[in-house]
Design an enzyme around this catalytic site. Structure first.
Site, mmCIF file in Angstrom:
data_model
loop_
_atom_site.group_PDB
_atom_site.id
_atom_site.type_symbol
_atom_site.label_atom_id
_atom_site.label_comp_id
_atom_site.label_asym_id
_atom_site.label_seq_id
_atom_site.Cartn_x
_atom_site.Cartn_y
_atom_site.Cartn_z
ATOM 1 C CD GLU A 74 -11.357 13.276 19.556
ATOM 2 O OE1 GLU A 74 -12.470 13.699 19.191
ATOM 3 O OE2 GLU A 74 -10.736 12.401 18.942
ATOM 4 C CE1 TYR A 127 -18.501 -13.602 14.903
ATOM 5 C CE2 TYR A 127 -19.959 -14.254 13.092
ATOM 6 C CZ TYR A 127 -18.988 -14.570 14.035
ATOM 7 O OH TYR A 127 -18.523 -15.843 14.132
ATOM 8 C CG HIS A 137 -12.623 8.582 19.122
ATOM 9 N ND1 HIS A 137 -13.950 8.546 18.728
ATOM 10 C CD2 HIS A 137 -12.189 9.845 18.839
ATOM 11 C CE1 HIS A 137 -14.296 9.734 18.243
ATOM 12 N NE2 HIS A 137 -13.242 10.537 18.292
ATOM 13 C CG HIS A 185 -17.083 13.256 17.199
ATOM 14 N ND1 HIS A 185 -16.776 13.935 18.351
ATOM 15 C CD2 HIS A 185 -15.917 12.728 16.776
ATOM 16 C CE1 HIS A 185 -15.483 13.842 18.589
ATOM 17 N NE2 HIS A 185 -14.941 13.101 17.645
ATOM 18 C CG HIS A 196 -13.021 11.342 13.548
ATOM 19 N ND1 HIS A 196 -12.339 12.529 13.487
ATOM 20 C CD2 HIS A 196 -13.330 11.150 14.857
ATOM 21 C CE1 HIS A 196 -12.232 13.038 14.719
ATOM 22 N NE2 HIS A 196 -12.810 12.214 15.559
#
Ligand code: ZN
Length: 210
Positions: free
Chosen positions: A73, A119, A92, A159, A94
């Site tokens: 990725e 926030y 990144h 994703h 999941h």
């Protein structure tokens, strides 16, 4: 910052995310910008057990210079760096709640979250949704590129989230806020909810614009 310190920071951050259930198996990846390239977590590596010495070192074109083979990725990260001047790190995940929200129907693709908390507005801002593509599909990089200039936080449909920050700490703080906000969005589904007003959001953007 010293490269060895950055390597240790990546491993410690990965372990922290893993230990708190924000990363599982070999999911998730972290990168940090160097003067002449990037450090990137390796492919099929577990965020909870990263070896600082084996983290992939890429040159300014994204080619592997040393360390293990980088994450599949990596292109997501490079798309963020190339579209965002001043981007120092990308994370990144999941993570469960963010992925759950990314599967909901009828999301606003230019602003996924309603303004629930101050926030969320300050750290996540307007979260962009990018359409689904299979893992590793280069079209995903193009899709991220189209929104990355205007959004430091991007949610990949079905994703997970990709977040850029000026530093690794900033990127991690923002992606953790994103995950918490996703959890709140899910908890509030079906409940009448009072969101921040457009005036309150504008006031936050005025006071805390970076
Ligand atoms: Zn992913």
């Amino acid at each position: 910052m010293n490269e060895n310190k950055l390597r240790e920071d990546i491993a410690l951050t990965g372990k922290s995310l893993y230990d708190r259930g924000l990363a599982h198996g070999s999911a998730g990846n972290i990168s940090v910008k160097l003067a002449d390239g990037w450090l990137m977590t390796p492919t099929n590596s577990c965020m909870g057990r990263l070896d600082p010495a084996r983290i992939s070192r890429l040159d300014g074109s994204g080619r592997l210079v040393s360390g293990d083979k980088p994450s599949k990725e990596t292109f997501l990260h490079i798309a963020m760096y190339e579209e965002r001047a001043g981007c120092g790190a990308v994370v990144h995940l999941h993570s469960v709640h963010s992925v759950a929200v990314s599967c909901l129907d009828g999301l606003d693709s230019s602003n996924v979250f309603p303004p629930i908390t101050a926030y969320a507005v300050m750290q996540v801002g307007r979260l962009a949704l990018v359409p689904y593509y299979p893992p590793g599909d280069e079209s995903l990089a193009g899709a991220v590129r189209t929104v990355a200039g205007k959004h430091h936080a991007v949610l990949l449909a079905n994703h997970g989230p990709v977040v850029a920050g000026t530093t690794l700490e900033a990127a991690v703080n923002a992606i953790e806020e994103l995950e918490q906000t996703a959890k709140l969005v899910l908890l509030l589904q079906g409940h009448p909810t009072r969101y921040l007003t457009p005036q309150q959001v504008a006031e936050l953007n005025r006071r805390f614009a970076s």
